[in-house]
Design an enzyme around this catalytic site. Structure first.
Site, PDB file in Angstrom:
ATOM      1  CG  ASN A 402      10.028 -21.295   9.245  1.00 46.08           C
ATOM      2  OD1 ASN A 402      10.038 -21.229  10.499  1.00 46.08           O
ATOM      3  ND2 ASN A 402       9.039 -21.863   8.851  1.00 46.08           N
ATOM      4  CG  ASP A 403      14.507 -23.144  10.356  1.00 46.90           C
ATOM      5  OD1 ASP A 403      13.548 -23.566  10.849  1.00 46.90           O
ATOM      6  OD2 ASP A 403      14.852 -23.748   9.303  1.00 46.90           O
ATOM      7  CB  VAL A 404      17.119 -16.974  10.576  1.00 46.30           C
ATOM      8  CG1 VAL A 404      18.034 -17.942  10.194  1.00 46.30           C
ATOM      9  CG2 VAL A 404      16.270 -16.421   9.941  1.00 46.30           C
ATOM     10  CB  ALA A 442      15.127 -26.745  11.514  1.00 40.99           C
TER      11      ALA A 442
END
Length: 473
Positions: A402-404, A442
């Protein structure tokens, strides 16, 4: 056993640790590195046990053997039973034990310096001033490492309802000023301990270390935990090295310095990967920004597909890039992904894995995950090497990440602004597998999921990938 022989054996153990670090720098040599580490530690433990047998009492030896049996037994059991998703928490736990050991050894030395060779005459209680600095620093860093690692363990496990163990940063007015005041107080107490060998000053140094460990790490958000893990690793090494100087133990000094310096270097690499300031990491100051949940992300339309749709897209692609994330680890889908890739490769499709430096919950988490499934190393690429290829890729398949891959990192004002990401959004088509539309660690919504080129496939990663594999002709 002569001290020359002891020093030589400790030196050989230290050389083994150096080779262990060198081996662990690349997946192809990681197994060999682990063997060197085990040999070095076994040699250090046997040498120390021999010294105790020769110079210690029967009661002391019994306690040491009891500690070896309990610690070794627990370590063996945890290594054999730990799930891949629990590895970060286990590492945080190990760091906490190293920190606590440093505090205990320093405290024992202050209470009975002659028993550990700090003073030569039995009954003498005056510790040399140089050793006082080493003991005070070692105990302080060890205390910070212990409580900081406990908080990191709680944040990584994500199972506790206790506020300090939750992924969102805990921030409050004057937080950094409080940390600064406690750090200054610790320095003043260290001076008092150096000047007068005050037992109260040493005790308060340890107490402040325990408190600062908590206040530093609670301010750090869940998305930054890979950096925290590497930094706590560094702290544990410096704590061991500080105690090693006081005990005149060359093996502790060398091994602690290796762990401390390598952990600091890894933290610097992680900071660059996340666009964080290294000094801010050391001071625990990069968790102040938190994402805000607008509450309307569930209502935004997304394009949904089925495993059959994905199989059709993959079968008609020339190049595919797979982005594994923590969701893949949770589902234990790495073996299923390998089978799917083998089927695609047999059809002449070029398939590569893209690894972000902070994917998962600890540095190298995805590399370990893929290595467990015996994915060929020549198919695995780091972020800087693979990013230029996304634009030419027919399909980018995001599995549990997700965040990456969040393009929000490109937007000023975003809590993750400036963090380098895997540029999956540049591929011609994007497939994203998630259980739900929940945000990542995050706490941010991901614009990639709402792009016209993106197709969402909801469900457990292992089950979805297995269905895709069956549908590939």
């Amino acid at each position: 056993m002569s001290m020359n022989l002891v020093t030589l054996l400790y030196l050989v153990a230290s050389i083994c640790f150096i080779h262990a670090l060198k081996g662990l720098s690349h997946p192809t040599t990681a197994v060999r590195g682990n063997y060197f580490g085990m040999i070095g530690m076994a040699l250090a433990v046997i040498t120390t046990a021999a010294l105790i047998i020769e110079h210690g009492s029967g009661a002391g030896l019994a306690w040491v053997l009891l500690g070896l049996v309990i610690g070794g037994g627990y370590g063996t059991w945890r290594a054999r039973t730990v799930q891949m998703t629990q590895m970060p928490e286990l590492i945080a736990f190990f760091h906490s034990m190293i920190g606590l050991a440093a505090v205990c050894i320093a405290a024992a030395t202050v209470i009975e310096p002659s028993a550990l060779g700090i003073v030569k005459d039995l009954g003498d209680t005056v510790i040399p001033r140089g050793n006082r600095i080493e003991l005070g620093l070692g105990a302080f860093i060890g205390a910070v490492t212990f409580t900081g690692s406990v908080i990191a363990w709680g944040k990584l496990s994500g199972k506790s309802k206790f506020r300090l163990f939750q992924g969102r940063p805990v921030v409050y007015p004057g937080q950094h000023w409080l940390n600064l005041a406690m750090a200054v107080a610790a320095l003043l107490l260290l001076y008092a301990f150096w000047h007068s060998q005050s037992g109260l000053a040493f005790f308060l140094i340890c107490v402040l270390g325990f408190v600062i460990g908590v206040t530093l790490i609670i301010a750090i958000g869940g998305a930054d935990m890979p950096v925290v893990i590497s930094m706590l690793n560094s702290y544990s090494g410096w704590a061991a090295a500080g105690i090693g100087f006081s005990l005149e133990n060359s093996m502790l000094i060398i091994a602690g310095s290796l762990v401390g310096s390598s952990g600091a270097i890894l933290s610097y690499i992680m900071c660059k990967a996340m666009n964080r300031a290294f000094l801010s990491v050391i001071l625990g100051g990069f968790g102040g920004e938190t994402a805000t949940d607008t509450g309307d992300k569930e209502q935004r339309p997304v394009k949904q597909g089925s495993p059959d749709d994905v199989a059709f897209m993959l079968s008609n692609a020339d190049s595919v890039i797979i982005v594994p994330g923590y969701g893949l680890a949770v589902a234990r889908a790495q073996h299923a992904v390998k089978d799917m890739v083998a089927k695609l490769t047999a059809k002449g499709i070029d398939v590569k894995y893209a690894i972000h430096p902070v994917a998962g919950r600890m540095p190298g988490h995805m590399n370990v995950l893929l290595a467990e499934a015996e994915v060929p190393y020549d198919q695995v690429f780091e972020m800087d090497d693979i990013n230029p290829e996304f634009q030419q890729a027919d399909v980018a398949m995001v599995l549990g990440a997700n965040d990456v891959v969040n393009p929000a990192a490109l937007q000023k004002g975003s809590p993750i602004y400036g963090m380098p990401i895997l540029e999956a959004y540049k591929a011609r088509s994007v497939i994203v597998n998630k259980r739900t539309m929940a945000t990542g660690y995050a706490g941010l919504d991901n614009e990639l999921f709402y792009m016209d080129k993106t197709m969402m496939v909801f469900g457990d990663a292992k089950k979805v990938v297995e269905d895709i594999t069956k549908a590939i002709e």
